[in-house]
Design an enzyme around this catalytic site. Sequence first.
Site, PDB file in Angstrom:
ATOM      1  CD  GLU A 171      -2.847  -1.178   2.116  1.00 19.21           C
ATOM      2  OE1 GLU A 171      -2.960  -0.043   3.015  1.00 19.21           O
ATOM      3  OE2 GLU A 171      -3.901  -1.741   2.152  1.00 19.21           O
ATOM      4  CD  GLU A 231      -3.511  -5.974   3.964  1.00 13.11           C
ATOM      5  OE1 GLU A 231      -4.446  -5.068   4.392  1.00 13.11           O
ATOM      6  OE2 GLU A 231      -2.309  -5.630   4.053  1.00 13.11           O
TER       7      GLU A 231
HETATM    8  C1  BGP Z   1      -4.200  -2.007   5.194  1.00  7.53           C
HETATM    9  C2  BGP Z   1      -2.905  -2.323   5.974  1.00  7.53           C
HETATM   10  C3  BGP Z   1      -2.964  -3.479   7.045  1.00  7.53           C
HETATM   11  C4  BGP Z   1      -3.952  -3.214   8.015  1.00  7.53           C
HETATM   12  C5  BGP Z   1      -5.594  -3.089   7.262  1.00  7.53           C
HETATM   13  C6  BGP Z   1      -6.564  -2.754   8.144  1.00  7.53           C
HETATM   14  O1  BGP Z   1      -4.315  -0.768   4.785  1.00  7.53           O
HETATM   15  O2  BGP Z   1      -2.167  -3.045   4.896  1.00  7.53           O
HETATM   16  O3  BGP Z   1      -1.630  -3.288   7.633  1.00  7.53           O
HETATM   17  O4  BGP Z   1      -3.861  -2.565   9.068  1.00  7.53           O
HETATM   18  O5  BGP Z   1      -5.193  -2.093   6.377  1.00  7.53           O
HETATM   19  O6  BGP Z   1      -6.620  -1.442   8.621  1.00  7.53           O
HETATM   20  P1  BGP Z   1      -6.789  -0.917  10.041  1.00  7.53           P
HETATM   21  O7  BGP Z   1      -5.980  -1.557  10.941  1.00  7.53           O
HETATM   22  O8  BGP Z   1      -6.488   0.594   9.756  1.00  7.53           O
HETATM   23  O9  BGP Z   1      -8.236  -1.247  10.218  1.00  7.53           O
END
Ligand code: BGP
Length: 482
Positions: free
Chosen positions: A170, A382
């Site tokens: 990201e 993800e």
């Molecule tokens: C993405 C990232 C992850 C994770 C996920 C959930 O942007 O790659 O590392 O954190 O989001 O986001 P959050 O933890 O802000 O809910």
Amino acid sequence: MYFEKSKGFPKDFLWGSASAAYQVEGGWDADGKGVSNWDKFVRIPGKTFKATTGDKAVDHYHRYKEDVKLMAEMGLKTYRFSIAWTRIYPNGNGEVNEAGLQFYDNLINELLKYGIEPMVTVYHWDMPQALEDQYHGWESRQIVDDYVNYAKTLFERYGDRVKYWITMNEQNIFTSFGWLKGMHPPGKENDMKTFYQVNHHANMAHAKTVLALKEMYPDAKVGASFAYSPCYAYDRKPENAMAKADYDDLQNYWWMDIYAYGRYPRSAWAYLESQGVTPQMEDGDEDILKKAAALVDFMGVNYYQTCVAEYNDINGVGMTNTMNNTGEKGTAQVQGVPGLYKNPANDFLPTTDWDWTIDPMGIRMCCRDITSRYDLPVVISENGLGAFDKVEDGQVHDPYRIAYLKAHIEELKKAIDDGCRVLAYCTWSYTDLLSWLNGYQKRYGFVYVDREEDENSGTLNRIPKDSYYWYKKVIETNGEEL
Ligand code: BGP
């Protein structure tokens, strides 16, 4: 499109789950590890929810064997994890730390012992603080060589066993949060000029890493993971359709075109020129970007939500902190770029407690758009639901997570029927873990971890949730039983 009979998931489909070093490992100064920018950033008052840190996280560094065993019992096909640069090079460059290399050797071997394919992210945001101190990290072109040197060390050590590599997680998020929104290190706001320069450095680091890997391991599979939010025009008003086009060029294609074509979208570039914020490029950069793009094997997609684009007046809303990081539903605010677009909520769709839109069809949109624009295979690196989970009589019932994942997998199946080549589906996340800005209360895992915001809370014991057993069945039936 409508197909009476689904082709289903391919036989070798990689059912997976994901994590990132800073969010799970802990052991923040163990065995020679250096300090990362996140180790430092979380100590600045007010930056994270209830001042949470990843110092201990969920202690995966010491409990990886237990975690991998649970993965094996679940039948997981792939585990995506990231490597902490500071374990390998405590100072970002210079001397390598053998103990750090050994930790990931052990983790990879443990996965392979159970037939779980390791999928390795080279960089998931935790940059050595020493590089920030030496030359302001991503702001300096010097980082490209240090990054490639670090990546090559990983390829040399693990390339015989790791086939799937993700160069960067990201880039769109860590750069916009770091230089536009002030919410990630180095905490700068509205610095458009540096933002685009930093991105160009990251693009060069990504591209040179791809070239280095393919020179060493031509058969390895590589791509970057992009946080992709497909976008709907607010309505049929032409100026809102144009707002969507602007959003796509500046927020999506700006990165994906680089990974897939090795060039910046022309209209986005023209906009940057009008603002005097184009990045400085060196002779030969375009060539390197194009050569790397030709070698990329897939587009990594982190899919959480879609968004809406509506025309935003020149005096309209901006980009700085508008997020809901508390879990109090309805507290997020609209953000945008004055003169181009803003992103109002979509009242056709439900939201999570952190105001993230829930839109299963969006995952199909991601696959369709990537297939028709780039003709690349997709790795869903993800996808998941952040929620408050509770332990009741030693169990965690999370039907909302099962419903969320089921709906997304159904749409992914349709994408495959539509002709998209999808190689893997990794949920976020495997165990519960630290959410960068939302502490430990925003849980994503199949496996509950007993801890809260306070560093001394909880036993860190693992409890498989209902969704763990549900996903086991999904894997067993190759996505037929959802
Ligand atoms: C993405 C990232 C992850 C994770 C996920 C959930 O942007 O790659 O590392 O954190 O989001 O986001 P959050 O933890 O802000 O809910």
